[in-house]
Design a protein around this motif. Structure first.
Motif, PDB file in Angstrom:
ATOM      1  N   ASP A  10      43.717  32.674  18.936  1.00 38.54           N
ATOM      2  CA  ASP A  10      44.117  32.225  20.268  1.00 38.54           C
ATOM      3  C   ASP A  10      44.934  33.285  20.986  1.00 38.54           C
ATOM      4  N   ARG A  11      45.890  33.869  20.262  1.00 40.43           N
ATOM      5  CA  ARG A  11      46.744  34.880  20.894  1.00 40.43           C
ATOM      6  C   ARG A  11      47.528  35.637  19.830  1.00 40.43           C
ATOM      7  N   ILE A  12      48.025  36.804  20.257  1.00 37.54           N
ATOM      8  CA  ILE A  12      48.941  37.601  19.447  1.00 37.54           C
ATOM      9  C   ILE A  12      50.232  37.683  20.234  1.00 37.54           C
ATOM     10  N   VAL A  13      51.322  37.297  19.594  1.00 34.28           N
ATOM     11  CA  VAL A  13      52.628  37.244  20.236  1.00 34.28           C
ATOM     12  C   VAL A  13      53.434  38.470  19.833  1.00 34.28           C
ATOM     13  N   ASP A  14      53.943  39.218  20.823  1.00 32.54           N
ATOM     14  CA  ASP A  14      54.774  40.400  20.592  1.00 32.54           C
ATOM     15  C   ASP A  14      54.124  41.429  19.667  1.00 32.54           C
ATOM     16  N   GLU A  16      52.965  41.115  16.857  1.00 32.00           N
ATOM     17  CA  GLU A  16      53.294  40.922  15.445  1.00 32.00           C
ATOM     18  C   GLU A  16      52.814  39.598  14.861  1.00 32.00           C
ATOM     19  N   THR A  17      52.709  38.568  15.680  1.00 33.09           N
ATOM     20  CA  THR A  17      52.401  37.237  15.182  1.00 33.09           C
ATOM     21  C   THR A  17      51.095  36.744  15.786  1.00 33.09           C
ATOM     22  N   VAL A  19      48.253  33.643  16.292  1.00 31.07           N
ATOM     23  CA  VAL A  19      48.096  32.192  16.312  1.00 31.07           C
ATOM     24  C   VAL A  19      46.606  31.889  16.200  1.00 31.07           C
ATOM     25  N   VAL A  33      50.037  30.056  12.063  1.00 29.32           N
ATOM     26  CA  VAL A  33      50.754  31.209  12.591  1.00 29.32           C
ATOM     27  C   VAL A  33      50.969  32.157  11.415  1.00 29.32           C
ATOM     28  N   ASP A  35      51.367  36.702  10.241  1.00 27.80           N
ATOM     29  CA  ASP A  35      51.559  38.089  10.653  1.00 27.80           C
ATOM     30  C   ASP A  35      50.211  38.706  11.013  1.00 27.80           C
ATOM     31  N   GLU A  46      41.997  38.779  20.858  1.00 29.48           N
ATOM     32  CA  GLU A  46      41.862  37.401  21.325  1.00 29.48           C
ATOM     33  C   GLU A  46      40.401  36.969  21.306  1.00 29.48           C
TER      34      GLU A  46
END
Length: 104
Positions: A10-14, A16-17, A19, A33, A35, A46
């Motif tokens: 769905d997405r990569i946050v910062d 590093e993480t 989803v 969630v 790494d 994505e």
């Protein structure tokens, strides 16, 4: 016993993480969630589609610290052909919806 799902990034946050949305028969049933480093390198974008296997909950130790909490992900394999098929289906659906209705 393991459970098998199709997962979509769905997405990569910062940076590093990651989803992942878990799907069962085309319906989102859960998310994980983790790494980004745990994703196959060619699937770190994505919309990437994966086959995943989750371990049975009874075999896990409870831990609620960070992205590795409740880490039940056993295997993950990137499915570029399935990703391409899904993108083409979505584009076809969009194209059909964007066509003008006839004057009937």
């Amino acid at each position: 016993m393991t459970e098998r799902y199709t997962a979509v990034l769905d997405r990569i946050v910062d940076g590093e993480t990651a989803v992942l949305l878990l799907e069962d028969d085309g319906t989102v049933v859960d998310e994980r969630v983790l790494d980004v480093d745990r994703l196959p390198e060619d699937g770190r974008h994505e919309g990437a589609v994966f086959d995943v296997e989750l371990a049975d909950d009874d075999s896990l130790e409870a831990d609620d610290d960070g992205p590795e909490a409740n880490d039940d992900l056993e295997t993950m394999s990137y499915r570029p052909s399935l990703e391409r098929d899904r993108r083409e289906e979505a584009q076809d659906r969009f194209d059909r919806l964007s066509e003008r209705l006839s004057d009937e």
